[in-house]
Write a protein that holds these residues in place. Structure first.
Motif, mmCIF file in Angstrom:
data_model
loop_
_atom_site.group_PDB
_atom_site.id
_atom_site.type_symbol
_atom_site.label_atom_id
_atom_site.label_comp_id
_atom_site.label_asym_id
_atom_site.label_seq_id
_atom_site.Cartn_x
_atom_site.Cartn_y
_atom_site.Cartn_z
ATOM 1 N N LYS A 144 -9.696 1.227 7.910
ATOM 2 C CA LYS A 144 -9.495 0.245 6.841
ATOM 3 C C LYS A 144 -10.495 0.414 5.699
ATOM 4 C CE LYS A 144 -9.493 -4.696 5.806
ATOM 5 N NZ LYS A 144 -9.471 -6.072 6.322
ATOM 6 N N PRO A 145 -11.821 0.391 5.941
ATOM 7 C CA PRO A 145 -12.750 0.591 4.823
ATOM 8 C C PRO A 145 -12.646 1.970 4.194
ATOM 9 C CG PRO A 145 -13.932 0.522 6.920
ATOM 10 C CD PRO A 145 -12.532 0.100 7.198
ATOM 11 N N VAL A 146 -12.327 2.973 5.010
ATOM 12 C CA VAL A 146 -12.182 4.335 4.473
ATOM 13 C C VAL A 146 -11.033 4.388 3.461
ATOM 14 C CG1 VAL A 146 -11.555 6.725 5.051
ATOM 15 C CG2 VAL A 146 -13.205 5.492 6.460
ATOM 16 N N LEU A 147 -9.894 3.805 3.815
ATOM 17 C CA LEU A 147 -8.741 3.787 2.906
ATOM 18 C C LEU A 147 -9.027 2.955 1.653
ATOM 19 C CD1 LEU A 147 -5.620 3.496 5.243
ATOM 20 C CD2 LEU A 147 -6.048 5.271 3.545
ATOM 21 N N THR A 148 -9.676 1.822 1.830
ATOM 22 C CA THR A 148 -9.995 0.963 0.683
ATOM 23 C C THR A 148 -10.866 1.711 -0.316
ATOM 24 O OG1 THR A 148 -9.900 -1.000 2.112
ATOM 25 C CG2 THR A 148 -10.982 -1.247 -0.013
ATOM 26 N N ILE A 149 -11.887 2.389 0.177
ATOM 27 C CA ILE A 149 -12.793 3.141 -0.696
ATOM 28 C C ILE A 149 -12.071 4.325 -1.328
ATOM 29 C CG2 ILE A 149 -14.863 4.590 -0.729
ATOM 30 C CD1 ILE A 149 -15.977 2.702 1.485
ATOM 31 N N MET A 150 -11.257 5.028 -0.547
ATOM 32 C CA MET A 150 -10.538 6.193 -1.080
ATOM 33 C C MET A 150 -9.609 5.805 -2.229
ATOM 34 S SD MET A 150 -9.685 8.500 2.305
ATOM 35 C CE MET A 150 -8.728 9.728 1.414
ATOM 36 N N PHE A 151 -8.855 4.723 -2.048
ATOM 37 C CA PHE A 151 -7.951 4.273 -3.116
ATOM 38 C C PHE A 151 -8.733 3.875 -4.374
ATOM 39 C CE2 PHE A 151 -4.533 3.261 0.143
ATOM 40 C CZ PHE A 151 -3.648 4.204 -0.350
ATOM 41 N N VAL A 156 -3.717 2.117 -11.959
ATOM 42 C CA VAL A 156 -3.577 0.704 -11.558
ATOM 43 C C VAL A 156 -3.007 0.553 -10.140
ATOM 44 C CG1 VAL A 156 -2.335 -1.452 -12.059
ATOM 45 C CG2 VAL A 156 -3.503 -0.228 -13.898
ATOM 46 N N PRO A 157 -1.947 1.298 -9.753
ATOM 47 C CA PRO A 157 -1.460 1.189 -8.371
ATOM 48 C C PRO A 157 -2.517 1.520 -7.322
ATOM 49 C CG PRO A 157 0.164 2.300 -9.726
ATOM 50 C CD PRO A 157 -1.057 2.157 -10.561
ATOM 51 N N GLY A 158 -3.491 2.368 -7.668
ATOM 52 C CA GLY A 158 -4.565 2.689 -6.729
ATOM 53 C C GLY A 158 -5.416 1.472 -6.415
ATOM 54 N N PHE A 159 -5.732 0.692 -7.449
ATOM 55 C CA PHE A 159 -6.506 -0.537 -7.238
ATOM 56 C C PHE A 159 -5.698 -1.557 -6.439
ATOM 57 C CE2 PHE A 159 -8.655 0.975 -11.221
ATOM 58 C CZ PHE A 159 -9.921 1.119 -10.668
ATOM 59 N N ILE A 160 -4.392 -1.626 -6.717
ATOM 60 C CA ILE A 160 -3.538 -2.573 -5.983
ATOM 61 C C ILE A 160 -3.451 -2.178 -4.505
ATOM 62 C CG2 ILE A 160 -1.196 -3.512 -5.784
ATOM 63 C CD1 ILE A 160 -0.903 -3.111 -8.815
ATOM 64 N N ALA A 161 -3.318 -0.875 -4.244
ATOM 65 C CA ALA A 161 -3.267 -0.391 -2.856
ATOM 66 C C ALA A 161 -4.572 -0.682 -2.125
ATOM 67 C CB ALA A 161 -2.970 1.110 -2.840
ATOM 68 N N ALA A 162 -5.705 -0.484 -2.819
ATOM 69 C CA ALA A 162 -7.010 -0.776 -2.216
ATOM 70 C C ALA A 162 -7.119 -2.257 -1.851
ATOM 71 C CB ALA A 162 -8.127 -0.387 -3.184
ATOM 72 N N ALA A 176 -7.082 13.677 -3.086
ATOM 73 C CA ALA A 176 -7.571 13.162 -1.801
ATOM 74 C C ALA A 176 -7.212 11.695 -1.628
ATOM 75 C CB ALA A 176 -9.087 13.351 -1.717
ATOM 76 N N ALA A 177 -7.273 10.954 -2.740
ATOM 77 C CA ALA A 177 -7.035 9.505 -2.678
ATOM 78 C C ALA A 177 -5.561 9.140 -2.675
ATOM 79 C CB ALA A 177 -7.721 8.822 -3.861
ATOM 80 N N THR A 178 -4.694 10.075 -2.991
ATOM 81 C CA THR A 178 -3.255 9.786 -2.993
ATOM 82 C C THR A 178 -2.566 10.490 -1.821
ATOM 83 O OG1 THR A 178 -2.950 11.603 -4.596
ATOM 84 C CG2 THR A 178 -3.134 9.369 -5.471
ATOM 85 N N ILE A 179 -2.546 11.809 -1.850
ATOM 86 C CA ILE A 179 -1.896 12.570 -0.775
ATOM 87 C C ILE A 179 -2.619 12.360 0.549
ATOM 88 C CG2 ILE A 179 -1.210 14.873 0.004
ATOM 89 C CD1 ILE A 179 -1.199 15.680 -3.014
ATOM 90 N N GLY A 180 -3.961 12.449 0.515
ATOM 91 C CA GLY A 180 -4.748 12.259 1.741
ATOM 92 C C GLY A 180 -4.619 10.857 2.299
ATOM 93 N N SER A 181 -4.663 9.866 1.420
ATOM 94 C CA SER A 181 -4.551 8.471 1.869
ATOM 95 C C SER A 181 -3.177 8.171 2.445
ATOM 96 C CB SER A 181 -4.831 7.518 0.701
ATOM 97 O OG SER A 181 -6.177 7.617 0.297
ATOM 98 N N ALA A 236 0.827 -1.211 0.000
ATOM 99 C CA ALA A 236 0.000 0.000 0.000
ATOM 100 C C ALA A 236 0.861 1.261 0.000
ATOM 101 C CB ALA A 236 -0.938 -0.010 1.207
ATOM 102 N N PHE A 237 1.889 1.289 0.847
ATOM 103 C CA PHE A 237 2.782 2.453 0.894
ATOM 104 C C PHE A 237 3.491 2.639 -0.444
ATOM 105 C CE2 PHE A 237 2.108 2.881 5.343
ATOM 106 C CZ PHE A 237 2.696 4.073 5.743
ATOM 107 N N PHE A 238 3.996 1.549 -1.010
ATOM 108 C CA PHE A 238 4.714 1.614 -2.286
ATOM 109 C C PHE A 238 3.808 2.192 -3.375
ATOM 110 C CE2 PHE A 238 5.996 -0.009 -6.393
ATOM 111 C CZ PHE A 238 7.378 0.071 -6.379
#
Length: 199
Positions: free
Chosen positions: A62-69, A160-166, A97-102, A5-7
């Motif tokens: 956890k669900p908040v981050l999953t949805i944001m990504f 694509v990395p957003g889906f992988i992080a989620a 919001a989904a990158t910097i915020g997450s 997720a961090f990567f």
């Protein structure tokens, strides 16, 4: 899962932070408009960190981050298509919001997950692996731009990395977290107190 997720998150943060103006110029927008897009990205990051934190307090991080990504990745895909100016700024703000915020929320999640004895180690490893993503992101995006692919494809690759992080956050086992461990131990302790009182 935290390392992945961090990567992926830092890959997106630095890819967009370094190349968003160039990506938007390639999509047909002027340099002035492209710089404003970068401003919208960072405003979105601020709103995402504050709003995401409030939602995490109300529900769970956890669900908040999953949805944001997931939502951020979808917003990045839509950035590859022509949209009205207001929609475009909204999509970029959502991506921010989904990158910097997450990324900010990820640090909180790691701190809540590990017990105090290994918290610094867990945070250090996750952050260190994430910095590799911060190096890969700008290099990968620069390589994509040299290939002169359709701009829709550029945004799709960054999404694509957003889906992988989620997916990585979704698979984090909360039962192994210090929060769950303490919750599970609490009734046992109270039962022992009640048992001792009766005896």
């Amino acid at each position: 899962m935290f390392w992945i997720a961090f990567f992926m998150c830092l890959l997106m943060v630095y890819a967009l932070g370094s190349w968003l103006p160039k990506l938007m110029i390639q999509a047909g927008y002027s340099l002035g408009a492209s710089m404003i897009f970068l401003f919208a990205l960072n405003i979105g990051g601020m709103v995402g960190a504050i709003g995401g934190g409030a939602l995490a307090d109300k529900f769970h991080i956890k669900p908040v981050l999953t949805i944001m990504f997931t939502v951020g990745a979808i917003a990045l895909i839509f950035l590859g298509f022509k949209s009205p100016q207001f929609i475009l700024y909204t999509l970029i703000a959502i991506a921010g919001a989904a990158t910097i915020g997450s990324q900010i929320l990820l640090y909180t999640f790691v701190a809540q997950f590990y017990p105090a004895t290994v918290r610094s180690t867990g945070m250090g490893w996750a952050s260190g692996i994430g910095r590799i993503g911060a190096i890969v992101g700008p290099v990968l995006t620069g390589a994509l731009l040299t290939l002169e692919l359709p701009h829709q494809m550029n945004f799709l690759v960054i999404a694509v990395p957003g889906f992988i992080a989620a997916l990585a956050i979704f698979f984090v086992n909360l039962n192994a977290s210090v929060e769950k461990t303490q919750t599970a131990e609490a009734p046992t302790t109270q039962q022992n107190i009640v048992g001792n009182t009766i005896n």
